[in-house]
Scaffold this motif. Structure first.
Motif, PDB file in Angstrom:
ATOM      1  N   THR B  26       3.830  47.147  34.388  1.00 54.67           N
ATOM      2  CA  THR B  26       2.748  47.075  34.683  1.00 54.67           C
ATOM      3  C   THR B  26       1.797  48.158  34.192  1.00 54.67           C
ATOM      4  O   THR B  26       2.238  49.264  34.245  1.00 54.67           O
ATOM      5  CB  THR B  26       2.265  46.443  36.090  1.00 54.67           C
ATOM      6  OG1 THR B  26       2.420  47.313  37.367  1.00 54.67           O
ATOM      7  CG2 THR B  26       3.610  45.056  36.584  1.00 54.67           C
ATOM      8  N   ASP B  27       0.241  47.580  34.016  1.00 53.85           N
ATOM      9  CA  ASP B  27      -0.116  48.519  33.657  1.00 53.85           C
ATOM     10  C   ASP B  27      -0.362  49.563  34.105  1.00 53.85           C
ATOM     11  O   ASP B  27       0.090  51.074  34.303  1.00 53.85           O
ATOM     12  CB  ASP B  27      -1.949  47.545  32.979  1.00 53.85           C
ATOM     13  CG  ASP B  27      -1.813  46.791  31.791  1.00 53.85           C
ATOM     14  OD1 ASP B  27      -2.761  46.285  31.457  1.00 53.85           O
ATOM     15  OD2 ASP B  27      -0.474  46.353  31.032  1.00 53.85           O
ATOM     16  N   GLU B  28      -0.691  49.523  35.628  1.00 54.92           N
ATOM     17  CA  GLU B  28      -0.752  50.624  36.962  1.00 54.92           C
ATOM     18  C   GLU B  28       0.226  51.013  36.774  1.00 54.92           C
ATOM     19  O   GLU B  28      -0.190  52.525  37.116  1.00 54.92           O
ATOM     20  CB  GLU B  28      -1.164  49.496  38.239  1.00 54.92           C
ATOM     21  CG  GLU B  28      -2.263  49.173  38.674  1.00 54.92           C
ATOM     22  CD  GLU B  28      -2.728  47.514  37.263  1.00 54.92           C
ATOM     23  OE1 GLU B  28      -3.233  46.683  37.257  1.00 54.92           O
ATOM     24  OE2 GLU B  28      -1.203  47.189  37.757  1.00 54.92           O
ATOM     25  N   GLU B  29       1.733  50.770  36.171  1.00 56.29           N
ATOM     26  CA  GLU B  29       3.089  51.735  36.924  1.00 56.29           C
ATOM     27  C   GLU B  29       2.645  53.158  35.889  1.00 56.29           C
ATOM     28  O   GLU B  29       3.006  54.112  35.694  1.00 56.29           O
ATOM     29  CB  GLU B  29       4.235  50.873  36.889  1.00 56.29           C
ATOM     30  CG  GLU B  29       4.095  50.476  37.921  1.00 56.29           C
ATOM     31  CD  GLU B  29       4.912  49.352  37.618  1.00 56.29           C
ATOM     32  OE1 GLU B  29       5.421  48.773  37.019  1.00 56.29           O
ATOM     33  OE2 GLU B  29       6.124  48.380  39.300  1.00 56.29           O
ATOM     34  N   LEU B  31      -0.386  53.672  33.914  1.00 52.75           N
ATOM     35  CA  LEU B  31      -1.405  54.612  34.174  1.00 52.75           C
ATOM     36  C   LEU B  31      -1.055  55.563  35.560  1.00 52.75           C
ATOM     37  O   LEU B  31      -0.879  57.118  34.880  1.00 52.75           O
ATOM     38  CB  LEU B  31      -2.744  54.095  34.040  1.00 52.75           C
ATOM     39  CG  LEU B  31      -3.117  53.320  33.585  1.00 52.75           C
ATOM     40  CD1 LEU B  31      -4.563  52.471  33.835  1.00 52.75           C
ATOM     41  CD2 LEU B  31      -3.387  54.180  32.281  1.00 52.75           C
ATOM     42  N   GLU B  32      -0.065  55.412  36.251  1.00 49.22           N
ATOM     43  CA  GLU B  32       0.411  56.265  37.462  1.00 49.22           C
ATOM     44  C   GLU B  32       0.896  57.473  36.848  1.00 49.22           C
ATOM     45  O   GLU B  32       0.989  58.348  37.248  1.00 49.22           O
ATOM     46  CB  GLU B  32       0.600  55.348  38.750  1.00 49.22           C
ATOM     47  CG  GLU B  32       1.106  56.321  39.755  1.00 49.22           C
ATOM     48  CD  GLU B  32       2.220  55.368  40.946  1.00 49.22           C
ATOM     49  OE1 GLU B  32       1.447  53.588  40.747  1.00 49.22           O
ATOM     50  OE2 GLU B  32       2.467  55.857  41.318  1.00 49.22           O
TER      51      GLU B  32
END
Lengths: 204, 143
Positions: B26-29, B31-32
């Motif tokens: 996912t995008d969040e992963e 970025l994280e």
């Protein structure tokens, strides 16, 4: 099974250079990062066959082949991100098609003594034992990875499944885990495995 | 048991799976992970963009250089092209007459300048053939 009529078969629409350039500029930040990370991992897959290429080199090679028409982007069939990713995968899979495992670059077999002298066996023919050493190094890599996740049962099971040439979905089904659980486990692997790979590269 | 394992294949399978997992993240992963590495997402994106666009620029430049090279080749051939025209005035005039029959539009151009084919001097005929030679007109005819 009836044949499709001419009107039903969509003609390939090959993107122009301008359209390709526009598509590059329209990639999102996340897509850019994914492409670079993907290329980095694909290079890691190649091992010595990558011949010193980096993920960035692979990106450059892939886009060059697309522009030159060797891997045409059929824009009506696939979006640019998907096509580019496919190009990276395909190029990486062909890396070292003519690679001879028994041939080593001088830089790979030279050693530096404690006195700082570089000893090169360039005049010697590489022996079959060198290939055995590479196999041993690969075995050690795998053992280090397994040791790293010795308390992560799911990761170890995934590694075992991959070793048996199973795909992600097949592993999920056999282990009865959700896609989310599988992806989370893969994420844990992504965070730790590079350390082993980089340590190997630094040790030459 | 160990000697039955294909270590290279196993390690490659792991790397391949990790590569594909990047795409599925996912995008969040993503970025994280970038931030955990102490990096800026925008800086990485910019690096990738520069790699890709530099290839576009290089490709365009190469195309331009190739086109320029071809143009210069053509000009050079025109400028240095040797004439293998007939040696006698009679033969030259026969050739020109033949060309006029083969390509009437050329005759029209010539008669616009000279009222009559017969008004052309031997020198005019030779000069005309030279020009037609350099423009490649004779190639079609002689072919």
């Amino acid at each position: 099974m009836g044949k499709k009529s001419c009107s039903q078969v969509a003609e390939d629409v090959i993107a122009t250079i301008n359209e390709t350039e526009k598509a590059i500029k329209e990639l999102t930040t996340i897509q850019d990062i994914k492409l670079l990370n993907y290329a980095d991992w694909k290079i890691a897959c190649c091992g010595r066959r990558a011949k010193g290429y980096t993920g960035s080199d692979l990106l450059f090679e892939a886009i060059t082949q697309i522009l030159e028409g060797r891997r045409r982007w059929r824009k009506n069939k696939v979006d640019f991100f998907g096509h580019f990713r496919g190009a990276i995968r395909s190029i990486a899979s062909h890396f070292g098609d003519n690679f001879d495992d028994k041939v080593f670059f001088e830089s790979e077999v030279s050693v530096t003594t404690e006195k700082g002298e570089i000893q090169s066996p360039i005049n010697k023919t590489p022996s079959p034992a060198t290939n055995q050493e590479e196999n041993l190094a690969t075995k050690q890599h795998l053992e280090e990875i397994e040791k790293l996740f010795s308390e992560d049962v799911l990761v170890l099971q995934i590694i075992e499944g991959l070793g048996c040439k199973m795909t992600g979905p097949e592993i999920q089904e056999v282990l009865n885990v959700s896609q989310k659980e599988y992806e989370t486990a893969m994420k844990r692997m992504r965070r730790k495995v590079p350390k082993i790979i980089m340590k190997e590269k630094n040790n030459g | 048991m160990d000697n039955q394992r294909n270590y290279k294949q196993e390690l490659k399978a792991i790397m391949d799976a990790l590569a594909e997992s990047v795409i599925d993240s996912t995008d969040e992963e993503i970025l994280e992970e970038v931030r955990e590495d102490g990096l800026q997402p925008e800086a990485i994106a910019k690096q990738v963009r520069e790699i890709l666009l530099s290839s576009v620029k290089k490709y365009r430049k190469r195309n331009l250089l190739e086109a320029k090279g071809k143009y210069q080749d053509s000009v050079s051939k025109i400028q240095t092209g040797k004439c293998d025209l007939p040696s006698t005035p009679e033969e030259c005039r026969s050739l020109l007459s033949y060309i006029f029959n083969f390509k009437p539009q050329i005759r029209k151009m010539v008669t616009a300048q000279f009222r009559d084919f017969n008004e052309l001097s031997d020198a005019d005929v030779k000069s005309l053939l030279n020009q037609l030679q350099k423009l490649g007109v004779l190639k079609d005819i002689k072919g």
